[in-house]
Design a protein around this motif. Sequence first.
Motif, mmCIF file in Angstrom:
data_model
loop_
_atom_site.group_PDB
_atom_site.id
_atom_site.type_symbol
_atom_site.label_atom_id
_atom_site.label_comp_id
_atom_site.label_asym_id
_atom_site.label_seq_id
_atom_site.Cartn_x
_atom_site.Cartn_y
_atom_site.Cartn_z
ATOM 1 N N GLY A 247 9.164 -3.203 7.954
ATOM 2 C CA GLY A 247 10.370 -3.499 7.195
ATOM 3 C C GLY A 247 10.318 -3.084 5.738
ATOM 4 N N LYS A 248 9.289 -2.329 5.356
ATOM 5 C CA LYS A 248 9.129 -1.867 3.971
ATOM 6 C C LYS A 248 8.884 -0.362 3.956
ATOM 7 C CE LYS A 248 8.953 -5.950 1.846
ATOM 8 N NZ LYS A 248 9.783 -6.352 0.730
ATOM 9 N N ILE A 249 9.138 0.248 2.828
ATOM 10 C CA ILE A 249 8.857 1.672 2.652
ATOM 11 C C ILE A 249 7.354 1.825 2.424
ATOM 12 C CG2 ILE A 249 9.213 3.663 1.149
ATOM 13 C CD1 ILE A 249 12.055 2.436 0.572
ATOM 14 N N ALA A 250 6.698 2.549 3.330
ATOM 15 C CA ALA A 250 5.253 2.754 3.248
ATOM 16 C C ALA A 250 4.909 4.079 2.558
ATOM 17 C CB ALA A 250 4.637 2.725 4.643
ATOM 18 N N ARG A 251 5.844 5.030 2.595
ATOM 19 C CA ARG A 251 5.652 6.311 1.910
ATOM 20 C C ARG A 251 7.002 6.816 1.459
ATOM 21 N NH1 ARG A 251 6.917 11.021 3.584
ATOM 22 N NH2 ARG A 251 6.787 10.480 5.784
ATOM 23 N N VAL A 252 7.056 7.294 0.226
ATOM 24 C CA VAL A 252 8.237 7.994 -0.266
ATOM 25 C C VAL A 252 7.764 9.296 -0.901
ATOM 26 C CG1 VAL A 252 8.264 6.673 -2.433
ATOM 27 C CG2 VAL A 252 10.312 7.899 -1.718
ATOM 28 N N THR A 253 8.378 10.391 -0.478
ATOM 29 C CA THR A 253 8.073 11.723 -0.997
ATOM 30 C C THR A 253 9.363 12.278 -1.585
ATOM 31 O OG1 THR A 253 6.448 12.035 0.766
ATOM 32 C CG2 THR A 253 7.194 14.014 -0.398
ATOM 33 N N THR A 254 9.321 12.677 -2.844
ATOM 34 C CA THR A 254 10.512 13.178 -3.528
ATOM 35 C C THR A 254 10.354 14.661 -3.822
ATOM 36 O OG1 THR A 254 10.772 11.010 -4.550
ATOM 37 C CG2 THR A 254 12.027 12.816 -5.514
ATOM 38 N N GLU B 114 5.522 18.364 -7.276
ATOM 39 C CA GLU B 114 4.660 18.970 -8.296
ATOM 40 C C GLU B 114 3.673 17.975 -8.910
ATOM 41 O OE1 GLU B 114 4.869 22.297 -8.841
ATOM 42 O OE2 GLU B 114 6.611 22.439 -7.546
ATOM 43 N N GLY B 115 3.459 16.830 -8.280
ATOM 44 C CA GLY B 115 2.562 15.834 -8.858
ATOM 45 C C GLY B 115 1.555 15.353 -7.842
ATOM 46 N N GLY B 116 0.811 14.363 -8.255
ATOM 47 C CA GLY B 116 -0.209 13.789 -7.391
ATOM 48 C C GLY B 116 0.368 12.716 -6.483
ATOM 49 N N ILE B 117 -0.521 11.977 -5.870
ATOM 50 C CA ILE B 117 -0.140 10.879 -4.985
ATOM 51 C C ILE B 117 -0.527 9.576 -5.668
ATOM 52 C CG2 ILE B 117 -0.504 9.801 -2.739
ATOM 53 C CD1 ILE B 117 -1.385 12.606 -1.730
ATOM 54 N N ARG B 118 0.428 8.682 -5.769
ATOM 55 C CA ARG B 118 0.162 7.339 -6.289
ATOM 56 C C ARG B 118 0.065 6.403 -5.096
ATOM 57 N NH1 ARG B 118 4.041 9.613 -9.177
ATOM 58 N NH2 ARG B 118 3.605 10.083 -11.338
ATOM 59 N N ARG B 119 -0.966 5.604 -5.069
ATOM 60 C CA ARG B 119 -1.139 4.668 -3.951
ATOM 61 C C ARG B 119 -1.095 3.233 -4.459
ATOM 62 N NH1 ARG B 119 -4.172 9.134 -2.356
ATOM 63 N NH2 ARG B 119 -3.664 9.839 -0.261
ATOM 64 N N GLY B 120 -0.280 2.416 -3.824
ATOM 65 C CA GLY B 120 -0.183 0.999 -4.143
ATOM 66 C C GLY B 120 1.007 0.669 -5.028
ATOM 67 N N ARG B 121 1.430 -0.592 -4.911
ATOM 68 C CA ARG B 121 2.595 -1.056 -5.684
ATOM 69 C C ARG B 121 2.354 -1.016 -7.181
ATOM 70 N NH1 ARG B 121 5.789 -6.064 -3.305
ATOM 71 N NH2 ARG B 121 6.718 -5.702 -5.325
ATOM 72 N N ASP B 122 1.112 -1.269 -7.644
ATOM 73 C CA ASP B 122 0.838 -1.252 -9.082
ATOM 74 C C ASP B 122 1.085 0.134 -9.668
ATOM 75 O OD1 ASP B 122 0.185 -3.935 -8.983
ATOM 76 O OD2 ASP B 122 -1.980 -3.592 -9.016
ATOM 77 N N LYS B 123 0.605 1.165 -8.993
ATOM 78 C CA LYS B 123 0.818 2.543 -9.460
ATOM 79 C C LYS B 123 2.301 2.911 -9.396
ATOM 80 C CE LYS B 123 -3.425 3.876 -10.270
ATOM 81 N NZ LYS B 123 -3.877 4.192 -11.613
ATOM 82 N N PHE B 124 2.970 2.437 -8.347
ATOM 83 C CA PHE B 124 4.405 2.693 -8.222
ATOM 84 C C PHE B 124 5.166 2.009 -9.358
ATOM 85 C CE2 PHE B 124 8.658 1.941 -6.506
ATOM 86 C CZ PHE B 124 8.998 3.219 -6.115
ATOM 87 N N ALA B 125 4.774 0.789 -9.698
ATOM 88 C CA ALA B 125 5.410 0.060 -10.801
ATOM 89 C C ALA B 125 5.196 0.791 -12.128
ATOM 90 C CB ALA B 125 4.866 -1.365 -10.877
ATOM 91 N N GLU B 126 3.990 1.327 -12.346
ATOM 92 C CA GLU B 126 3.714 2.100 -13.564
ATOM 93 C C GLU B 126 4.637 3.314 -13.645
ATOM 94 O OE1 GLU B 126 -0.416 3.195 -13.591
ATOM 95 O OE2 GLU B 126 -1.075 1.098 -13.622
ATOM 96 N N PHE B 127 4.820 3.996 -12.519
ATOM 97 C CA PHE B 127 5.698 5.157 -12.483
ATOM 98 C C PHE B 127 7.130 4.748 -12.827
ATOM 99 C CE2 PHE B 127 8.769 7.704 -10.101
ATOM 100 C CZ PHE B 127 8.514 8.968 -10.620
ATOM 101 N N ASP C 27 0.821 -1.215 0.000
ATOM 102 C CA ASP C 27 0.000 0.000 0.000
ATOM 103 C C ASP C 27 0.854 1.265 0.000
ATOM 104 O OD1 ASP C 27 0.985 -0.282 2.574
ATOM 105 O OD2 ASP C 27 -0.904 0.267 3.555
ATOM 106 N N VAL C 28 2.039 1.194 -0.589
ATOM 107 C CA VAL C 28 2.957 2.326 -0.603
ATOM 108 C C VAL C 28 2.258 3.589 -1.116
ATOM 109 C CG1 VAL C 28 3.887 1.808 -2.922
ATOM 110 C CG2 VAL C 28 5.274 3.107 -1.274
ATOM 111 N N GLU C 29 2.604 4.696 -0.513
ATOM 112 C CA GLU C 29 2.127 6.004 -0.955
ATOM 113 C C GLU C 29 3.324 6.730 -1.549
ATOM 114 O OE1 GLU C 29 0.925 9.722 1.556
ATOM 115 O OE2 GLU C 29 -0.794 8.344 1.450
ATOM 116 N N HIS C 30 3.227 7.067 -2.835
ATOM 117 C CA HIS C 30 4.326 7.705 -3.559
ATOM 118 C C HIS C 30 3.929 9.127 -3.913
ATOM 119 C CE1 HIS C 30 6.903 7.906 -7.417
ATOM 120 N NE2 HIS C 30 7.638 8.224 -6.377
ATOM 121 N N ARG C 31 4.634 10.069 -3.344
ATOM 122 C CA ARG C 31 4.350 11.490 -3.575
ATOM 123 C C ARG C 31 5.537 12.097 -4.314
ATOM 124 N NH1 ARG C 31 0.763 14.054 0.489
ATOM 125 N NH2 ARG C 31 -0.396 12.359 1.451
ATOM 126 N N VAL C 32 5.269 12.665 -5.478
ATOM 127 C CA VAL C 32 6.332 13.256 -6.282
ATOM 128 C C VAL C 32 6.139 14.756 -6.349
ATOM 129 C CG1 VAL C 32 7.438 13.275 -8.556
ATOM 130 C CG2 VAL C 32 6.550 11.161 -7.634
#
Length: 136
Positions: A116-123, A39-52, A32-37
């Motif tokens: 033991g996993k990254i639950a949120r990454v903000t760049t 100037e961009g939106g928030i991607r939620r989940g490994r599938d969205k992270f993989a697409e990125f 359920d990773v939350e990926h915040r980039v």
Amino acid sequence: MSRTDAIALIGRYYAAFNAGNAAGMLDCVAEDVEHRVNEGGIRRGRDKFAEFCSHMGVSYREELKDLVIFANDDGTRGAAEFVVHGEYLKTDPGLPEARGQRYVLPAGGFFEIRGGKIARVTTFYNLNDWIAQVSA
């Protein structure tokens, strides 16, 4: 998780990034990773992270240098500072046209770690600096 474990996890994440190993990056993140980039939106989940990751691998070739990683005592939060050395390969919609331009861009990442996993990454990086570099 300890501070040392958190630093090692973030180190593995960025080592996979530098190797162009999206599967290695995915191995570091929670389902359920939350990926915040920046100037961009928030991607939620490994599938969205993989697409990125897939998109980034086609549009950009990047290597992170001068990487410094920090973590809190209980290993639940971390941060990294680095310099992105990149090449813009394929035009990203809404951004300047790609012509193989090279860029050097200071950036940073902030992390939440759970189980033991990254639950949120903000760049964060300076998008205007990047645009100026690839538009020159």
